[in-house]
Design a protein around this motif. Structure first.
Motif, PDB file in Angstrom:
ATOM      1  N   GLU A   1       0.776  -1.231   0.049  1.00 48.98           N
ATOM      2  CA  GLU A   1       0.025  -0.028  -0.057  1.00 48.98           C
ATOM      3  C   GLU A   1       0.804   1.298  -0.014  1.00 48.98           C
ATOM      4  O   GLU A   1       0.188   2.294   0.015  1.00 48.98           O
ATOM      5  CB  GLU A   1      -0.988   0.114   1.158  1.00 48.98           C
ATOM      6  CG  GLU A   1      -0.273   0.041   2.477  1.00 48.98           C
ATOM      7  CD  GLU A   1      -0.262  -1.380   3.339  1.00 48.98           C
ATOM      8  OE1 GLU A   1       0.244  -1.500   4.355  1.00 48.98           O
ATOM      9  OE2 GLU A   1      -0.710  -2.396   2.668  1.00 48.98           O
TER      10      GLU A   1
ATOM     11  N   LEU B   1      -6.925  -0.441  -8.494  1.00 48.38           N
ATOM     12  CA  LEU B   1      -6.114  -1.175  -7.494  1.00 48.38           C
ATOM     13  C   LEU B   1      -6.503  -2.736  -7.928  1.00 48.38           C
ATOM     14  O   LEU B   1      -7.758  -3.179  -7.686  1.00 48.38           O
ATOM     15  CB  LEU B   1      -6.828  -0.865  -5.867  1.00 48.38           C
ATOM     16  CG  LEU B   1      -6.013  -1.378  -5.047  1.00 48.38           C
ATOM     17  CD1 LEU B   1      -4.438  -1.196  -4.845  1.00 48.38           C
ATOM     18  CD2 LEU B   1      -6.385  -1.119  -3.385  1.00 48.38           C
TER      19      LEU B   1
ATOM     20  N   CYS C   1      -3.675   2.626   1.549  1.00 49.75           N
ATOM     21  CA  CYS C   1      -3.428   2.804   0.115  1.00 49.75           C
ATOM     22  C   CYS C   1      -4.266   3.782  -0.374  1.00 49.75           C
ATOM     23  O   CYS C   1      -3.477   4.809  -1.123  1.00 49.75           O
ATOM     24  CB  CYS C   1      -3.650   1.546  -0.726  1.00 49.75           C
ATOM     25  SG  CYS C   1      -2.802   1.748  -2.373  1.00 49.75           S
ATOM     26  N   ILE C   2      -5.467   4.018  -0.366  1.00 48.35           N
ATOM     27  CA  ILE C   2      -6.325   5.095  -0.995  1.00 48.35           C
ATOM     28  C   ILE C   2      -5.803   6.322  -0.225  1.00 48.35           C
ATOM     29  O   ILE C   2      -5.795   7.412  -0.905  1.00 48.35           O
ATOM     30  CB  ILE C   2      -7.759   4.865  -0.779  1.00 48.35           C
ATOM     31  CG1 ILE C   2      -8.124   3.602  -1.439  1.00 48.35           C
ATOM     32  CG2 ILE C   2      -8.600   5.997  -1.111  1.00 48.35           C
ATOM     33  CD1 ILE C   2      -9.579   2.886  -1.243  1.00 48.35           C
TER      34      ILE C   2
ATOM     35  N   GLN D   1      -4.582   9.767  -1.995  1.00 44.60           N
ATOM     36  CA  GLN D   1      -5.358  11.004  -2.048  1.00 44.60           C
ATOM     37  C   GLN D   1      -4.350  11.977  -1.442  1.00 44.60           C
ATOM     38  O   GLN D   1      -4.671  13.118  -1.744  1.00 44.60           O
ATOM     39  CB  GLN D   1      -6.441  10.626  -1.257  1.00 44.60           C
ATOM     40  CG  GLN D   1      -7.767  10.001  -2.250  1.00 44.60           C
ATOM     41  CD  GLN D   1      -8.761   9.488  -1.255  1.00 44.60           C
ATOM     42  OE1 GLN D   1      -8.924   9.416   0.023  1.00 44.60           O
ATOM     43  NE2 GLN D   1     -10.005   9.183  -1.873  1.00 44.60           N
TER      44      GLN D   1
ATOM     45  N   VAL E   1     -10.646   6.230  -7.563  1.00 46.82           N
ATOM     46  CA  VAL E   1     -10.178   5.040  -7.266  1.00 46.82           C
ATOM     47  C   VAL E   1     -10.881   3.842  -7.524  1.00 46.82           C
ATOM     48  O   VAL E   1     -12.228   3.952  -7.138  1.00 46.82           O
ATOM     49  CB  VAL E   1      -9.662   4.968  -5.743  1.00 46.82           C
ATOM     50  CG1 VAL E   1      -9.263   3.407  -5.315  1.00 46.82           C
ATOM     51  CG2 VAL E   1      -8.587   5.862  -5.196  1.00 46.82           C
TER      52      VAL E   1
END
Length: 81
Positions: A6, A24, A40-41, A45, A53
């Protein structure tokens, strides 16, 4: 890919800063990996607040329709010209 870790958005910030979309991939493997999707998001961001995403699995088909729709929408302005 969830198999990569991530941390990739902060490890390669230029790539993620320039991207409109983060796909992803291989999310069908999540039950078998130590991967934090939310982290990870959040990393992506942080580098690019406007990044979209999509979670995708070619194996199960999860997210495939959304990805294809995104691609068609992204191509629409080019086709209109």
């Amino acid at each position: 890919s969830v198999t990569e870790g991530e941390d990739k958005p902060v490890k390669y910030p230029d790539m993620f800063a320039a991207a409109r979309l983060m796909v992803l991939n291989k999310v069908d493997l999540l039950p078998h990996l130590d991967f934090d999707v939310a982290a990870c998001i959040a990393h992506a961001q942080r580098v690019n607040p406007g990044i979209e995403v999509l979670l995708l699995s070619a194996k199960s088909g999860q997210g495939m329709d959304a990805w294809l729709d995104w691609l068609l929408e992204a191509m629409a302005p080019a086709e209109a010209a």
